[in-house]
Structures are given as structure tokens and as C-alpha cells.
Design an enzyme around this catalytic site. Structure first.
Site, PDB file in Angstrom:
ATOM      1  N   GLU A  67       0.860  -1.186   0.000  1.00 30.74           N
ATOM      2  CA  GLU A  67       0.000   0.000   0.000  1.00 30.74           C
ATOM      3  C   GLU A  67       0.892   1.229   0.000  1.00 30.74           C
ATOM      4  O   GLU A  67       1.958   1.245   0.618  1.00 30.74           O
ATOM      5  CB  GLU A  67      -0.901   0.026   1.232  1.00 30.74           C
ATOM      6  N   CYS A 110      -6.491   1.190   2.710  1.00 32.48           N
ATOM      7  CA  CYS A 110      -7.473   2.282   2.731  1.00 32.48           C
ATOM      8  C   CYS A 110      -7.394   3.182   1.507  1.00 32.48           C
ATOM      9  O   CYS A 110      -8.376   3.848   1.177  1.00 32.48           O
ATOM     10  CB  CYS A 110      -7.290   3.098   4.000  1.00 32.48           C
ATOM     11  N   ASN A 124     -11.847  -3.307   0.218  1.00 27.40           N
ATOM     12  CA  ASN A 124     -10.664  -3.483   1.062  1.00 27.40           C
ATOM     13  C   ASN A 124     -11.087  -4.075   2.395  1.00 27.40           C
ATOM     14  O   ASN A 124     -11.495  -5.218   2.474  1.00 27.40           O
ATOM     15  CB  ASN A 124      -9.926  -2.141   1.216  1.00 27.40           C
ATOM     16  N   GLU A 125     -11.042  -3.244   3.411  1.00 24.10           N
ATOM     17  CA  GLU A 125     -11.353  -3.727   4.765  1.00 24.10           C
ATOM     18  C   GLU A 125     -12.778  -3.267   5.077  1.00 24.10           C
ATOM     19  O   GLU A 125     -12.962  -2.324   5.820  1.00 24.10           O
ATOM     20  CB  GLU A 125     -10.328  -3.108   5.710  1.00 24.10           C
TER      21      GLU A 125
HETATM   22  O1  AHR Z   1      -2.110  -1.331   6.712  1.00 28.11           O
HETATM   23  C1  AHR Z   1      -2.626  -0.115   7.103  1.00 28.11           C
HETATM   24  C2  AHR Z   1      -4.142  -0.085   7.016  1.00 28.11           C
HETATM   25  O2  AHR Z   1      -4.716  -0.978   7.918  1.00 28.11           O
HETATM   26  C3  AHR Z   1      -4.736  -0.498   5.703  1.00 28.11           C
HETATM   27  O3  AHR Z   1      -4.738   0.534   4.802  1.00 28.11           O
HETATM   28  C4  AHR Z   1      -6.126  -0.880   6.059  1.00 28.11           C
HETATM   29  O4  AHR Z   1      -6.647  -1.875   5.216  1.00 28.11           O
HETATM   30  C5  AHR Z   1      -6.018  -1.318   7.499  1.00 28.11           C
HETATM   31  O5  AHR Z   1      -6.924  -0.662   8.283  1.00 28.11           O
END
Ligand code: AHR
Length: 668
Positions: free
Chosen positions: A53, A246, A381-382
Site C-alpha cells: 500500500e 485504505c 478493502n477492509e
Molecule cells: O495497513 C494499514 C491499514 O490498515 C490499511 O490501509 C487498512 O486496510 C487497514 O486498516
């Protein structure tokens, strides 16, 4: 807790150091039985992967080798990163429609003054003695002729001259052209700057001012830092998930990651905000943007270069949930998801489609007519909760319909367990995604107590992608050796359950020592150096010893996962069918060394063993830029004892250590 005999271990230590076989017949207390006769589940080649990322200046200022910050003057403050003197005007009718800004340098009309500008780089510009650097600029001279001086400088130099290189470029056209210059570095400077100024009185227009080391990975012009890619490659990653995280979601949908905007000539890739720029008040970087010079094409190339399967993560019509919580308006309305779904379908075509398909042609035109062999795609993503559950079904339906062979990765949210996590898994099972991405940044006790996490997972549903994890020390949320060993302990549980855990990746991957927002991270770097952390070595020891099939390993008929009476030992075993080897990983998270006997059922004779060990006594220590090799694994060689029934190996595993045994499988 068993007390330890120091005398015995001093002797053993001496023998091991000498690389000799410790052939004591005394039975160690912990007998681990490894059944080499029956191959268990396959270990997926994807098992140990990377999660990339653009956080911590991982892309611009890091992996992406561009050395000039705000090279196209597209930052909201057009001259951010630049110091100007004389007559420098920012104009907006440049040659690249999506990056229209450029600067006009005109004569200051004063003999003592100069017109020029200096770029500060990303925390300086790292220059290494003997290396060549490719400077380039798009330029025109409205009157047909102009000249600029290009210098690398050390602004704090105590020498006679600040500049250590000095070149001139003559601009000989009133039309925009690209000019290039190769600069040879006579010295090493970690915090150099790039100075450009007008020579003579003729006006010059400058756009997309760029400086790259010539020696990027594979010597690509729009390339990546060689030392960082080599560090990634040395992990032999099975897969690489990108571009986040993110940043896939963005603070809002406007600055979500949009892969289509990251293709084509770099001069015309629109700038995007980086969601990490001011996410934390206490680590704010207002000059953190995404130039997208490292875009989707470059990500796919990187995967190919390091032998990792690409796993792109797509926006599911949602902005970052952490930054928008219950705000339904932050997300795309359900009836407007089509363009997001198209982004997924088009991406698959971009990666795999024939060179005459719409998106396959874009790939081919960029230089890669062959497909990238994409097999998996992450949708969201998350993400968690109803907003996600309302959106993802349409994506799954569309991808399944057009690309039934592509594996879909869904999310279980940011928690490692609990209501939200359970709801996520339930929904992903209902939808029939192929893998569920779990994230867990958890403290020491969680890692210590989660050795059996996957042993009880439902085998009938999707597989696990442990997509982001790291041990975050309580009150010590930074890299240190103690937490790395707990990660190793936990990983033995993933390996034992390789039938369900198909991919795992530590997170985040990269961090600039001068520009981080999140700690701990797997790899640290500055402008010239790269540091492999102890967590890196843990990942590497698992990845380079992943094997092909799980083997049964028990102690007193129980799984070895730091259970009651197991003296803080964790262990797993795999076979490498291709190399004819058994690989055993033993982690001692306790404060005392432990004697172990590895009983290799199905093998006989004296077998050669490579023993690679990561051990260190200072739990708070870590490799740093100043001390890069403080803690590293070492390898020695032993031979098993060929007893009548099976080969055995006696060893003492030090306190707080990870040991990997590679044993040649010579059958009786
Ligand atoms: O790895 C940092 C962040 O942690 C990532 O962007 C996100 O997916 C998670 O909350």
C-alpha cells in the site's frame, strides 16, 4: 516452566557453533513426532505473500524511483516541494491535459539576481557515488531558444561549491519537447537537492521535471528502486495484493484509487490525494500525494518481476469506513454501482484480455502484449457491515458471469473476531466468495493465544487470506524483535492449516524512516538504504521454506501451539516434494531454552540437516539504518541420528527463537 541446565546448553552451543552433530543418546523432554509417511494438505504456492500500500511514502518517495517531488506542479499548492527565486510563474495551459500546470522562467532583469527553482526531493534526494541519474524535462522556449542550468547540490555543504554536478540544457524550440541529460554522481549524498536556473535572458517553460537513477530494477525508465525490489524479491512472495489498503477507498470517493487513471504516459496521469497525508494529526504530511507514476501497469510488471501472483483490490463503491462511519452518503448509491463494477471487469480484461480487446490493447500499447495471468481479484478493502453487504453481491454476480475462473476475495472487516467479523464471514460464505480477507493488528497476548486459531475453522466455506497482520506491542507499537517471534509462533498455526489458509501477508510492507504514518512495518528505508526487520526475516524463513505439503507434527499426541504444558513451544512441519525434504519450524516464545527431539517417522539413517535460526536476547532491539545487520538468521549444519526405527534429531532451541530445520528425506 522447566528450569534449564546452563552447562548442557553451553556445551551444545559450542558443538552447534562448530557445526557438529550432537549425538547424545539422552532423551530430550520434548519429543516432537513428525510423520513423513503421509502427505497432508497442499501448501498453496501463494501461501506467503506481500501487501503493498502507498502508506509511509511507500510509492512516491519509496519504491517508485522518481526523485523529484511534485514534478508536474500539480500539487494543490503548485510550488510545494520547490523553492523559487526570481521570476517563476505557474501557468496552466501545458501540453498534458490532465496535468496542465508548468512553470515559466523569465529573466529577472537584474544582473545580480537569478530565476530558478530548487526541488527538495522526498526528504532530500539520495545520490550514490558512481551511479548515473537520468534527468528529463519537457520544455519550450517561447522565443525559440533558451538555456537552463541543471545542478545537483548539497545545500549545507561546507565546501567551496554547493553543486556537485553542473550541466546545461539548450532548449531550441518554441514547441514542447522532452530533453534528457545523464548525470554522473561524483559522490554520495543522502539529502541532495536539484537546482535548475535560467541561463541568459531568454524565457523557458518547464514541465514534468524528473530525475531517476538509471539503475532501476530491470533498468526500466519509469522504474522502481532496485534495492527495494530486490528486498521484496528475496521474500519469494507467492502473491502481491495492491494498491491498498485504505487508499483503495479514499477519504471520499473522489480520491479513491482509480486504476484507469494510472495508465498511459506518466506525464498525463492525474495526481491523486493520498489518504494517509493527514490521517493522523501526530504524523501529518501535507506534501503526500500519489503521482501514480507507479500505476497499475507497473504493479503488474512488479508482480511478474518478483514472481508473485497479482491480487488487485477494487473499490466496492465505498469510501473509507473509518473516516466515514455511519455516513451512508459517503458511499456510491446502490443504483450507481455499474461504473465500479465495470472497473473490475475492465481490469480483468486489461490483465488477461487479448491484445486486440479494448483493455488488452491498452496493456499491449504500454509494452506488454502477453497477458498478466490474473487469477484473483479483491472486491472491497477492509469493509464491514450492511453498506458492504448491500454492495458486494452485484460485483460477485457480474464477475462470476463474465469470468467464472477468477477467484473473488471478500472482506471480514478490521476485527480478528467478534460480531462484525462473524457477520462478515457469514455474508461472505452466503455469497460464495473464494477467499475471505482477514485483518488483525493485535498485541502480544493475542498472538500467543491464537496458535490454534485456524484448527477449528469450517473447512466447507471460503479459504482464508490473512491479508494484513502484525503483532503490535502493547505500549510499544514499533518494530522490535520480541513481537517478530510471536508472529513466527502464530505462523506455525497458519502453516499447519494450509488446507484453509491459502494466503497470508504481513502489513504494512514499506516505510520511509523520515515519512511514516504507521508502525511497525516489514521493511524500512531511507533515500539510500533498505533495512530488513526481524519480522522480515520471520516472513522470509517461512516463505523460503514453505514446502508443498503439510505433515503431521505432534508432541504427546497434541498439536504444538504453546498449549498448557508445552513450555511455550510452537511448531509445524511440511514436506517439500520437489526437493525431497522435510522442513520443520520450531518457535520458542519462552524465556528459557528448550531441549527438543525431532522424531522423523518414516525416515532412517543419518540425514543431513540445515538449521537456520533467528535468535536474539534483546527483545526491544531491531535492525535500523544505523545498525542494519544487528539481528539476522544464521545457518549451521547437523546430521540426524539414524536409530533403528526412525531418524531423530536432538537440539536445544534458544529462548525467543525461530528455528527452521531442512532435512533430506532419504527413505529407508
Ligand atoms: O495497513 C494499514 C491499514 O490498515 C490499511 O490501509 C487498512 O486496510 C487497514 O486498516
Amino acid at each position: 516452566m522447566k528450569k534449564h541446565s546452563y552447562f548442557k546448553h553451553l556445551c551444545l552451543g559450542a558443538l552447534l557453533t562448530a557445526g557438529m552433530n550432537w549425538a547424545s543418546t539422552a532423551q530430550a523432554e520434548h519429543i516432537m513426532k513428525i510423520d513423513t509417511r503421509r502427505m497432508g494438505a497442499s501448501v498453496q504456492p501463494t501461501m506467503y505473500g506481500l501487501f503493498f500500500e502507498d502508506i509511509n511514502f511507500a510509492a512516491d518517495g519509496g519504491l517508485y524511483a522518481e526523485l523529484v517531488k511534485n514534478r508536474s506542479f500539480e500539487f494543490p499548492q503548485s510550488l510545494m516541494g520547490w523553492t523559487v527565486q526570481g521570476n517563476v510563474e505557474v501557468r496552466t495551459d501545458g501540453p498534458f491535459d490532465r496535468c496542465p500546470h508548468y512553470v515559466r522562467l523569465t529573466d529577472p532583469l537584474h544582473y545580480e539576481r537569478r530565476t530558478g527553482l530548487v526541488n527538495e526531493g522526498f526528504f532530500g534526494i539520495g545520490i550514490a557515488e558512481g551511479e548515473d541519474y537520468r534527468f528529463s524535462v519537457w520544455a519550450k522556449a517561447p522565443q525559440g531558444n533558451a538555456a537552463i542550468r541543471v545542478q545537483l547540490i548539497n545545500p549545507t555543504s561546507q565546501k567551496e561549491q554547493q553543486e556537485f554536478t553542473n550541466d546545461t540544457i539548450r532548449i531550441n524550440s518554441a514547441e514542447w519537447h522532452r530533453y534528457e541529460l545523464l548525470i554522473h554522481a561524483p559522490l554520495t549524498e543522502r539529502h541532495a537537492q536539484l537546482r535548475i536556473y535560467l541561463v541568459g535572458s531568454e524565457t523557458a517553460d518547464l514541465e514534468h521535471i524528473s530525475l531517476f537513477p538509471k539503475a532501476t530494477y530491470n533498468n526500466r525508465e519509469n522504474g522502481l528502486r532496485r534495492d527495494i525490489v530486490e528486498t521484496l524479491r528475496d521474500l519469494h512472495p507467492g502473491v502481491m495484493r495492491f494498491p491498498g489498503g485504505c487508499i483503495v477507498e479514499g477519504t471520499n470517493l473522489q480520491n479513491r484509487y482509480q486504476w484507469k487513471k494510472t495508465l498511459g504516459p506518466v506525464e498525463n496521469r492525474p495526481l491523486n490525494r493520498n489518504r494517509w497525508e493527514s490521517c493522523f494529526d501526530y504524523r501529518s504530511y501535507p506534501d503526500y500525494f500519489q503521482s501514480c507514476g507507479l500505476g497499475y501497469y507497473e504493479y503488474f510488471l512488479l508482480c511478474e518481476d518478483i514472481g508473485a501472483e497479482p491480487l488487485p483490490v477494487m473499490n466496492v463503491g465505498m469510501a473509507c469506513q473509518f473516516q466515514n462511519w455511519d455516513n451512508a452518503y459517503a458511499h456510491a448509491p446502490l443504483e450507481s454501482l455499474q461504473s465500479y463494477i465495470d472497473d473490475c471487469l475492465d481490469l480483468i480484461e486489461f490483465a488477461n484480455g487479448p491484445a486486440d480487446s479494448q483493455w488488452g490493447r491498452v496493456r499491449a500499447d504500454m509494452g506488454h502484449p502477453e497477458p498478466f495471468h490474473l487469477k484473483m481479484i479483491g472486491v472491497g478493502n477492509e469493509q464491514w457491515g450492511q453498506f458492504y453487504f448491500d454492495r458486494i453481491p452485484a460485483f460477485v454476480k457480474a464477475i462470476r458471469a463474465r469470468y467464472p475462473d477468477i477467484k473473488i476475495v471478500g472482506s471480514s472487516g478490521p476485527d480478528s473476531e467478534g460480531k462484525m467479523f462473524d457477520a462478515g464471514w457469514k455474508e461472505m460464505k452466503r455469497l460464495g466468495v473464494d477467499l475471505v480477507d482477514e485483518h488483525f493488528y493485535r498485541p502480544e497476548d493475542w498472538f500467543l493465544n491464537s496458535g490454534l486459531r485456524y484448527d477449528s475453522y469450517d473447512r466447507r466455506g471460503p479459504k482464508v487470506f490473512a491479508g494484513e497482520y502484525a503483532c503490535h506491542g502493547k505500549g510499544k507499537k514499533w518494530n522490535h524483535y520480541g513481537t517478530s517471534i510471536l508472529e513466527a509462533a502464530f505462523m506455525t498455526g497458519m502453516e499447519r492449516n494450509a488446507d484453509i489458509v491459502h494466503i497470508a501477508a504481513y502489513a504494512p510492507l514499506l516505510a520511509h524512516v523520515d515519512g511514516w504514518q504507521w508502525r511497525p512495518d516489514l521493511i524500512w528505508f531511507d533515500n539510500l538504504d533498505v533495512v530488513r526487520t526481524t519480522s522480515y526475516y520471520v516472513q522470509q524463513l517461512f516463505s523460503n521454506n514453505r514446502g508443498t505439503h503439510v505433515l503431521s507434527l505432534t508432541m504427546d499426541n497434541r498439536i504444538v501451539a504453546g498449549q498448557e504444558g508445552q513450555d511455550s513451544l510452537f511448531a509445524s512441519a511440511v514436506a517439500d516434494k520437489n526437493r525431497g525434504e522435510v522442513i520443520i519450524k520450531v518457535v520458542n516464545t519462552g524465556s528459557y531454552p528448550q531441549d527438543i527431539t525431532l522424531q522423523l517417522q518414516g525416515l532412517r539413517g543419518a540425514l543431513p540437516v540445515d538449521v537456520t535460526r533467528l535468535t536474539h536476547s534483546g527483545m526491544d532491539d531491531e535492525n535500523t539504518i544505523a545498525n542494519q545487520h544487528l539481528i539476522e538468521p544464521t545457518t549451521s549444519h547437523l546430521v540426524t541420528i539414524g536409530e533403528s526405527k526412525h531418524s531423530t534429531l536432538n537440539d536445544s532451541v534458544p529462548a525467543k527463537s525461530l528455528t527452521v530445520y531442512r532435512i533430506k528425506m532419504i527413505r529407508p
